[in-house]
Design a protein around this motif. Structure first.
Motif, short mmCIF file in Angstrom:
data_model
loop_
_atom_site.label_atom_id
_atom_site.label_comp_id
_atom_site.label_asym_id
_atom_site.label_seq_id
_atom_site.Cartn_x
_atom_site.Cartn_y
_atom_site.Cartn_z
N GLU A 367 -5.92 -2.80 14.17
CA GLU A 367 -6.83 -3.81 14.73
C GLU A 367 -7.89 -4.22 13.71
O GLU A 367 -8.19 -5.42 13.54
CB GLU A 367 -7.50 -3.27 16.00
N MET A 368 -8.49 -3.26 13.01
CA MET A 368 -9.49 -3.60 12.00
C MET A 368 -8.88 -4.41 10.87
O MET A 368 -9.49 -5.36 10.36
CB MET A 368 -10.14 -2.32 11.46
N ILE A 369 -7.65 -4.07 10.49
CA ILE A 369 -6.99 -4.81 9.41
C ILE A 369 -6.69 -6.23 9.83
O ILE A 369 -6.89 -7.19 9.07
CB ILE A 369 -5.69 -4.09 8.99
N LEU A 370 -6.21 -6.40 11.07
CA LEU A 370 -5.96 -7.76 11.57
C LEU A 370 -7.23 -8.59 11.53
O LEU A 370 -7.21 -9.77 11.16
CB LEU A 370 -5.41 -7.70 13.00
N LYS A 371 -8.36 -7.96 11.89
CA LYS A 371 -9.65 -8.65 11.82
C LYS A 371 -9.98 -9.00 10.37
O LYS A 371 -10.45 -10.11 10.06
CB LYS A 371 -10.72 -7.75 12.40
#
Length: 401
Positions: A367-371
């Motif tokens: 999720e953090m990487i997608l952000k």
């Protein structure tokens, strides 16, 4: 010293090689031994007996070959077929493509049945080819049970039903590299003639053991197969099996002790419970992907894999950047998209020695990487969806009840 140090543990979520249990690492942390002493043949005998359990066979003959899955492929093919033999092989992703390439380079007459990547093997075409092959020119059906490039699992029971419906004698050769010990696999019940796996997948060992299991029918075929084989020749193993020494050449002592520990862990948990655990991990991952608003590369639920999920990214995002950033910033290892899906998907491996809380850590990282890469994900959305499912489905640990 690590080549590129990062604090804490690396979060390894590629679909192989996978996390190695501490018990296996400790079992392998030993000196070399004389493999001709009484100890190694005695252990090998029990390993061969127990390996049959992960294939769910009582009649199969296993071979522990110092190789990778690619070598296990070659062993399966060259021991059962002759140059010029006709095979049917399904092209559904990168690893089925590589096996087809190997078959062609070994001079078999390969009848390729190709599907769009993200779809399973086209069994309607298989049925039509078997129906028209009244002369039984087809000698083998070669199928990848679980295609890790796209996260597609094929239905082997249906393949066997089709073969039986036409009373076709073709051998059924199955790549179970990323399925055996994680997905439901029934060698005897499904009439699989040669099944194979690699140590670095669901067995949770280092790379280096190709484990092949041959049915009585496959062993009979090996007596007339004319393909050249030396290192992979089953006959060399069978001679030493009869002598009770088991090894035609030097095995890796450390991997044998590791295999013993890995099998013990699987049997302690229970193979059926291992399979159920993987089903939970696969379901939780798919729920997270759905919550992120992204699509699964696998196009139908019937083909969903419980060992790997290939996630399709929007056209404006390069999935390779997701994998790079995961490793560089978060010490998280994800699988790249391969060949036709390079740049279009990233893969989350969820197989082997892995539990639900470890998976949730991976999903939080994704999720953090997608952000980071500009995808408008709501932080916590996928983790929440996965957590809600897992909280209602994780059983008590049997040894702690």
């Amino acid at each position: 010293m690590d080549y590129v140090y990062g604090p804490g543990r690396n979060h390894l979520f590629v679909p192989g090689p996978v996390n190695i249990p501490e018990q296996v690492l400790r079992a392998m942390n030993r000196n070399n031994e004389d493999y001709r002493s009484p100890a190694i043949p005695a252990m090998t005998k029990t390993l061969l007996e127990d390996v049959k359990k992960i294939f769910k066979t009582t009649s199969g003959t296993p071979f522990l070959i110092p190789t990778t899955g690619t070598g296990a492929w070659e062993s399966a093919l060259t021991n059962t077929l002759s140059p010029g033999d006709r095979t049917i092989s399904f092209l559904i992703g990168q690893f089925s493509l590589l096996w087809i390439d190997q078959q062609q380079r070994l001079k078999f007459n390969v009848d390729v049945v190709e599907s769009e990547w993200g779809r399973g093997a086209d069994l309607d075409i298989l049925e039509s080819k078997l129906a028209s092959d009244t002369a039984h020119t087809i000698k083998a059906i070669c199928i990848v049970h679980n295609e890790t490039a796209t996260g597609v699992t094929n239905n082997l029971a249906t393949v066997r039903k089709i073969l039986d419906a036409y009373q076709h004698p073709a051998l059924l050769l199955v790549d179970g590299v990323s399925s055996i010990c994680a997905l439901d696999f029934r060698m005897d019940e499904w009439g699989v003639d040669v099944a194979l796996t690699g140590s670095q997948k669901a067995l949770s060992l280092p790379t280096g053991l190709g484990i092949v299991c041959a049915s009585p029918k496959a062993l009979e075929a090996s007596k007339t197969a004319k393909s050249v084989r030396v290192f992979f020749d089953w006959n060399d193993y069978l001679k030493f099996y009869k002598l009770g020494t088991y090894w035609p050449y030097t095995p890796s002592i450390q991997l044998l002790y590791g295999l013993r520990a890995a099998l013990d862990l699987i049997f302690e948990e229970g193979l059926d419970d291992v399979i159920l655990r993987h089903k939970r991990l696969g379901t939780a991952t798919r729920l997270a992907v759905e919550a992120w608003g992204l699509k699964n590369c696998t196009q139908k639920e019937e083909w969903y894999s419980d060992t790997v999920t290939a996630v399709v990214v929007p056209p404006n995002i390069d999935s390779s950047e997701i994998v790079r950033r995961a490793w560089k910033r978060y010490n998280l290892s994800l699988g790249l998209g391969l060949n036709k899906v390079a740049g279009k998907v990233f893969r989350i491996g969820h197989l082997g020695h892995l539990n639900e809380l470890q998976l949730l850590g991976c999903l939080a990282g994704v999720e953090m990487i997608l952000k980071d890469v500009g995808y408008p994900v709501k932080l916590g959305s996928g983790v929440a969806a996965a957590s809600a499912y897992l909280q209602n489905n994780i059983p008590l640990i049997p040894s702690r009840i």
